[in-house]
Enzyme design. Structure first.
Site, PDB file in Angstrom:
ATOM      1  N   SER A  98       0.837  -1.198   0.000  1.00 36.09           N
ATOM      2  CA  SER A  98       0.000   0.000   0.000  1.00 36.09           C
ATOM      3  C   SER A  98       0.872   1.247   0.000  1.00 36.09           C
ATOM      4  CB  SER A  98      -0.960  -0.037   1.193  1.00 36.09           C
ATOM      5  OG  SER A  98      -1.907   0.996   1.125  1.00 36.09           O
ATOM      6  N   ASP A 105      -1.455   1.460  -4.278  1.00 35.10           N
ATOM      7  CA  ASP A 105      -2.348   0.387  -4.722  1.00 35.10           C
ATOM      8  C   ASP A 105      -3.747   0.906  -5.029  1.00 35.10           C
ATOM      9  OD1 ASP A 105      -2.959   0.747  -1.969  1.00 35.10           O
ATOM     10  OD2 ASP A 105      -3.658  -1.322  -1.785  1.00 35.10           O
TER      11      ASP A 105
END
Length: 551
Positions: free
Chosen positions: A153, A304
């Protein structure tokens, strides 16, 4: 671990390690340890990287305390065993797997598929780089038993990670994380069985699920007849760029003006040291593009693409400003807080949807203003634990009683503006934020005007955050000490109540005058986070109180 045991364990890992670069690194650490310097090797083998509700995240490196193929194989085996034990028809329904552009994401994804196939579980791999929202969407579309996305992430560039999703498209929650972790412990990471890459249970998907995701994008819009306005955007070297362009087109908007240096996926993140829109400096290149082109709003995804950051022209600043290309106005750009973005979404969604079955959900550390906005519109609201997975859980539970989730958010830039799947989605959120900017322009007002109108109705809510970096064990212990012996005053202001939320590892203080302060250890980073909220209070005073609690 004794020195001989440490070296024997490390040598066994070296023999099993499949990647030459990790082998070279581990061999060098073993050589140092043999010469008497075993500090780093001891740290790498001090335990096992713990699997929790955020899955796994750590630097890509050798050893069981880091992210590498042996650790991923062990995690995949534990997930597979949990599925076989707990989910009917899991083997046939299978697991969907996606990945980002970080180091070794490709081999981590393929190894996951090979482990699952060896256990008799169908594995379905997305064909290329996959935004997390598309992965979550495909889980429910395929009726898969679970999903995995290999991503860290918004973590620093050296990291990678492993997120696990349930069949609802939401991330795992307690007790599932503990159940999977217990099964991971049953497997030796050095001997996990792998199926060949051409095994019949390993399926490579095509791009149909990208298309299916995009086909739903027009339904995100609530005012589809309003023309768009110029938007600036950065993918922050992540996987959202191509999908954002396609989503804006599907929604009837012009493709945003992009930060060219950050548009292509690059796991080394060459232009930003911490690829998180919340971090200072991360959106500087975006501000430059926004300023040059005179756009209405600037948007950023994390790598992401499940989070959304935003910034607006701040005509009130008036210092160190550049000239806007379209208006000639002098201004700087102001990054909106996660709560401000949440208020804008709630205001727009609640004004443009109908039904007394509507539900909005936020988290303990997000602003309490959402509940007041829900009351004003006569709809249901709920507050749940930190982490978007809990919002998905509440939505599922409330659906059984006839409530319909229309909006969920957490202040860490996570937003769900459509009903499926039950996870944050920075792509559909970007489309709806573009519509909010377009509707404001059509009404002859700015985004700041919208925020001012919300403040005029409900009071000016001020929020603040503070992070104190420390190892996870120390951070958890610090929060426990504060919980056990809470202060009676903070910064000279009386503490009126103290509440503990054990499952969220969070302690909440309400001070005289209504100021709310909260503290919890981070679930994904080595830090303790503090949160403050007050109404019609000087922001400097709120910041002072947060620092006083930290001290």
């Amino acid at each position: 671990m004794a020195e001989n045991e440490l070296l024997a364990t490390a040598r066994a890992w070296l023999d099993a390690e499949p990647d030459n670069d990790i082998r070279t690194e581990l061999d060098e650490l073993i050589t140092l340890a043999e010469a008497g310097d075993d500090v780093e090797l001891t740290d790498r083998f001090a335990g096992r990287l713990q699997f929790g509700t955020a899955g796994l995240r750590a630097a890509v490196a050798a050893g069981p305390m880091r992210m590498n193929r042996l650790v991923v194989r062990q995690a995949a085996a534990g997930l597979g065993q949990w599925l076989l034990d707990s989910v009917p028809d899991a083997a046939d329904r299978g697991v969907v797997i996606g990945r980002d552009a970080r180091r070794k994401s490709d081999v981590f994804a393929v190894d996951t598929a090979r482990v699952l196939a060896a256990m008799g579980i169908k594995a379905m791999l997305h064909p290329g780089l996959t935004p997390t929202p598309v992965l979550a969407w495909s889980i429910t579309g395929l009726n898969a038993a679970a999903g995995v996305v290999v991503t860290a992430s918004h973590n620093p560039p050296a990291d990678n990670g492993y997120k696990v999703f349930l069949d609802t498209g939401s991330q795992i929650v307690n007790p599932v994380d503990n159940e999977i972790a217990a099964r991971i412990d049953r497997f030796d990471p050095l001997t996990v069985e792998l199926a060949p890459q051409d095994h019949s249970l390993i399926h490579w998907l095509d791009t149909a699920w990208d298309d299916a995701y995009l086909a739903n994008i027009p339904a995100v819009r609530l005012c589809p007849d309003v023309p768009g306005v110029p938007i600036a955007y950065t993918a922050m070297h992540g996987v959202g760029g191509v999908m954002i362009a396609a989503a804006f087109t599907a929604a009837g908007f012009d493709v945003p003006l992009v930060v060219a240096e950050q548009q292509e996926p690059d796991g080394t993140f060459p232009t930003v040291s911490f690829p998180n829109p919340e971090e200072p400096g991360a959106m500087d290149l975006l501000f430059a593009v926004a300023e040059l082109n005179g756009v209405a709003i600037a948007l950023a995804n994390d790598p992401d693409a499940d989070r959304l950051g935003a910034a607006i022209p701040d005509t009130r600043a008036g210092t160190s400003a550049q000239s806007s290309g379209s208006t000639g106005a002098q201004h700087t750009w102001r990054k909106l807080s996660g709560d401000e973005i949440g208020w804008l979404f709630a205001d727009h969604i609640l004004r443009h949807t109908e039904g007394d079955d509507r539900l909005v959900v936020t988290t303990l550390v997000s602003s309490s203003l959402l509940a007041r906005m829900a009351d004003a519109h006569g709809v249901h609201s709920a507050e749940t634990f930190t982490g978007f997975k809990w919002i998905g859980k509440i939505a599922t539970e409330r659906a059984a009683s006839g409530q319909r989730l229309v909006f969920g958010y957490e202040q860490a830039l996570g937003y769900l503006v459509v009903g499926r799947p039950l996870d944050k989605d920075g792509i559909s959120a970007a489309v709806l934020m573009a519509e909010i900017a377009a509707v404001a322009a059509a009404d002859g007002v700015t985004i700041q005007d919208r925020l001012d109108a919300i403040a005029e109705q409900f009071g000016r809510y001020e929020t603040a955050e503070l992070s104190v970096r420390m190892p996870p064990t120390e951070g958890a212990a610090w929060v426990r000490r504060i919980e056990a012996d809470p202060p009676t005053t903070v910064g000279g202001v009386t503490v009126e109540s103290v509440s503990s939320y054990r499952e969220a590892n969070l302690v909440r203080f309400v001070l005289e005058g209504g100021t709310r302060l909260q503290i919890r250890p981070s679930g994904t980073e080595p830090k303790v986070k503090l949160y403050g909220e007050a109404v019609d209070l000087d922001p400097a005073e709120l910041d002072r109180l947060l620092h006083a609690l930290a001290d």
